[in-house]
Design an enzyme around this catalytic site. Structure first.
Site, PDB file in Angstrom:
ATOM      1  N   HIS A 280       0.566  -3.446 -10.678  1.00 22.50           N
ATOM      2  CA  HIS A 280       1.855  -3.481 -10.005  1.00 22.50           C
ATOM      3  C   HIS A 280       2.011  -2.296  -9.039  1.00 22.50           C
ATOM      4  O   HIS A 280       2.973  -2.214  -8.305  1.00 22.50           O
ATOM      5  CB  HIS A 280       2.947  -3.442 -11.084  1.00 22.50           C
ATOM      6  CG  HIS A 280       4.320  -3.735 -10.596  1.00 22.50           C
ATOM      7  ND1 HIS A 280       4.749  -3.427  -9.327  1.00 22.50           N
ATOM      8  CD2 HIS A 280       5.363  -4.327 -11.195  1.00 22.50           C
ATOM      9  CE1 HIS A 280       6.007  -3.799  -9.192  1.00 22.50           C
ATOM     10  NE2 HIS A 280       6.396  -4.354 -10.314  1.00 22.50           N
ATOM     11  N   CYS A 281       1.045  -1.357  -9.043  1.00 20.46           N
ATOM     12  CA  CYS A 281       1.292  -0.106  -8.304  1.00 20.46           C
ATOM     13  C   CYS A 281       0.379   0.083  -7.087  1.00 20.46           C
ATOM     14  O   CYS A 281       0.848   0.038  -5.957  1.00 20.46           O
ATOM     15  CB  CYS A 281       1.133   1.076  -9.250  1.00 20.46           C
ATOM     16  SG  CYS A 281       2.348   1.071 -10.563  1.00 20.46           S
ATOM     17  N   ILE A 282      -0.907   0.296  -7.341  1.00 20.75           N
ATOM     18  CA  ILE A 282      -1.806   0.754  -6.268  1.00 20.75           C
ATOM     19  C   ILE A 282      -1.914  -0.244  -5.102  1.00 20.75           C
ATOM     20  O   ILE A 282      -1.925   0.168  -3.951  1.00 20.75           O
ATOM     21  CB  ILE A 282      -3.219   1.114  -6.810  1.00 20.75           C
ATOM     22  CG1 ILE A 282      -3.126   1.890  -8.114  1.00 20.75           C
ATOM     23  CG2 ILE A 282      -4.049   1.857  -5.780  1.00 20.75           C
ATOM     24  CD1 ILE A 282      -2.653   3.298  -8.011  1.00 20.75           C
ATOM     25  N   ILE A 284       0.341  -2.158  -4.062  1.00 21.99           N
ATOM     26  CA  ILE A 284       1.671  -2.450  -3.510  1.00 21.99           C
ATOM     27  C   ILE A 284       2.356  -1.222  -2.928  1.00 21.99           C
ATOM     28  O   ILE A 284       2.807  -1.219  -1.774  1.00 21.99           O
ATOM     29  CB  ILE A 284       2.551  -3.068  -4.628  1.00 21.99           C
ATOM     30  CG1 ILE A 284       2.003  -4.445  -5.002  1.00 21.99           C
ATOM     31  CG2 ILE A 284       4.014  -3.155  -4.209  1.00 21.99           C
ATOM     32  CD1 ILE A 284       2.653  -5.092  -6.183  1.00 21.99           C
ATOM     33  N   ASP A 285       2.419  -0.168  -3.724  1.00 29.05           N
ATOM     34  CA  ASP A 285       3.249   0.990  -3.351  1.00 29.05           C
ATOM     35  C   ASP A 285       2.925   1.582  -1.973  1.00 29.05           C
ATOM     36  O   ASP A 285       3.853   1.920  -1.227  1.00 29.05           O
ATOM     37  CB  ASP A 285       3.159   2.096  -4.415  1.00 29.05           C
ATOM     38  CG  ASP A 285       3.571   1.585  -5.793  1.00 29.05           C
ATOM     39  OD1 ASP A 285       4.140   0.475  -5.858  1.00 29.05           O
ATOM     40  OD2 ASP A 285       3.318   2.287  -6.776  1.00 29.05           O
TER      41      ASP A 285
END
Ligand SMILES: NC(=O)c1ccc[n+]([C@@H]2O[C@H](COP(=O)([O-])OP(=O)(O)OC[C@H]3O[C@@H](n4cnc5c(N)ncnc54)[C@H](O)[C@@H]3O)[C@@H](O)[C@H]2O)c1
Length: 442
Positions: A280-282, A284-285
């Site tokens: 959910h992080c790398i 997307i962020d």
């Protein structure tokens, strides 16, 4: 002598309630981030209410069952039984909370623009129930400016003023699912408030449950900290993925290069190539940041480049599969491919944005017959149907024309794979010298 800030009556009241553990803590969104946080507060003696829109999650929690791998069932059972932890779908209860901690998803739209609609709907629930002295904290990863430009005006709509009537802060969540050494409690917590009083309030809140607090001077800095951390990972993974492609062309083993480079005791940190980014992080962020930078007329070139390289990795893996099949005179169409590992990283059960799913899709489009095995993921929604994972056995390995190691769970029996697979694409260097014949590394 520097002047001490005058005690703020509402802040003193909140501080007192935090110290006495009588403050009521509300956590909005009980997922990978919200549930561990709620549990930590409940363990510290607070009464914690989790606000959910997912009725199934709320009911499961209220039965004392954890649905997040890193949160032990025993902890949840005990805390629910004691009455310190419960979930509700009734947002009216927000009016009773001293703290509202927002932990909702922040995905990307198809256009790679930030989708902050979950934050907006959570804040909309708070607005009519905001009370004097309440502390609102945003934990969801988002672009710099979200707290002060988006959340603050919504909360001030009713006439309350931030830092005076209520407190507002951003504190990035740094949890690393599957990490046994660093968990919510011992990961230093960065906090930044809309005003100095807000920063003090949020530092005090997290000081009750976390070992180390890192205050910064604004919400924007706190928001940017998280994006720097994840962009750092994305860019370095992009660099090493590019190096892997380069080494492939030059006939050099990239894994050996990294192993030797990391013996340098300073100025180097190892990153490893792989089949692509997941979670959910790398993936997307960094796009939250490049989107916001564009608004200021700034092109975030590293982010875009790393994004391109990383997004190309599943295609590189499937190219290796074709090469592996070629070596046994088989076309991709009609060949049986077994994917080992569909979680986006080792030792966890999360498949969000997993590159394994992309690899499966590309192979299927080209006519391959794809199955998977993953001890953490017994079944998988894929292409409109539900796939069941296969057990990893000599039979399932021998039945495949090519075995693709996509996720390197510690518990996987690599010796078994090395012994029985006809050909192997090892995108994680998981076999590490167990076998070289018929093995295609990145
Ligand atoms: N998963 C991670 O490892 C991780 C690490 C650091 C930061 N983050 C960030 O934390 C945030 C949350 O991520 P996550 O992985 O916990 O997401 P998640 O999908 O696991 O959980 C989010 C939860 O929020 C609930 N929800 C959605 N809208 C809601 C609303 N309006 N009111 C109440 N509940 C609502 C969903 O039902 C879900 O249970 C994201 O911004 C993410 O980028 C995640």
């Amino acid at each position: 002598m520097p002047r001490r800030p005058r005690p703020h009556p509402l802040a003193s009241r909140l501080s007192d309630r935090l110290q006495r553990r009588s403050a009521r803590i509300g956590v909005i969104g009980l997922g990978y981030v919200g549930l561990p946080l709620a549990v930590e507060f409940a363990k510290a003696g607070f009464r914690v209410t989790g606000f959910e829109i997912d009725a199934k999650r709320a009911a499961t929690l209220n039965r004392g069952i954890s649905y997040i791998q890193d949160v032990p069932n025993g902890d949840v059972r005990e805390l629910v039984r004691e009455g310190n932890l419960r979930a509700t779908l009734d947002f009216d209860e927000l009016a009773r909370m001293d703290v509202a901690d927002i932990c909702v998803p922040t995905p990307l739209r198809k256009t790679k623009d930030p989708d902050v609609s979950y934050i907006v709907s959570a804040v909309k629930e708070i607005v009519p129930r905001l009370k004097r002295g309440q502390l609102v904290v945003l934990e969801s990863t988002t672009y710099p400016g979200t707290t002060d430009e988006l959340v603050r005006p919504m909360l001030e709509e009713g006439g309350f003023e931030v830092g005076k009537d209520f407190f507002l802060a951003f504190s990035p969540e740094r949890v690393d699912p599957g990490n046994e050494r660093y968990q919510t409690r011992n990961i230093p917590k960065v906090v930044g408030g809309s005003t100095p009083a807000c920063t003090r309030a949020v530092a005090e809140l997290y000081g009750t449950v976390m070992e180390s607090i890192v205050p910064v001077t604004s919400t924007r800095v706190a928001e940017m900290v998280k994006l720097l951390e994840n962009t750092f990972r994305s860019v370095n993974i992009g660099l090493v993925n590019e190096l892997a492609l380069m080494c492939d062309k030059m006939g050099i083993d990239v894994w050996e290069v990294i192993d030797a480079a990391k013996t340098k005791p300073f100025g180097f940190m190892p990153f490893y190539p792989g089949p692509g980014l997941g979670g959910h992080c790398i993936p997307i962020d960094p796009f939250y940041l490049s989107w916001k930078a564009r608004e200021s007329g700034f092109e975030a070139r590293f982010i875009e480049l790393a994004g391109n390289v990383n997004a190309g990795m599943p295609y590189h893996v499937t190219k290796r599969v074709s090469e592996a099949l070629n070596s046994i005179r088989k076309p991709l169409r009609g060949s049986k491919i077994l994917i080992v590992g569909v979680a986006y990283k080792a030792d966890i059960d999360d498949v969000r944005e997993s590159p394994s799913l992309d690899i499966m899709e590309i192979l299927e489009k080209d006519g391959a017959k794809v199955s998977y095995t993953d001890p953490y993921v017994p079944s998988l929604k894929h292409g409109g149907s539900v796939l069941r994972g296969r057990p990893l056995t000599p039979g399932s390995l021998r039945a495949a024309d090519c075995v693709v190691i996509a996720t390197a769970h510690k518990s996987t029996d690599y010796a078994l794979i090395a012994k029985h697979a006809r050909t192997i694409v090892d995108s994680r260097n998981a076999l590490r010298g167990r076998r070289t014949r018929g093995v295609f590394k990145l």
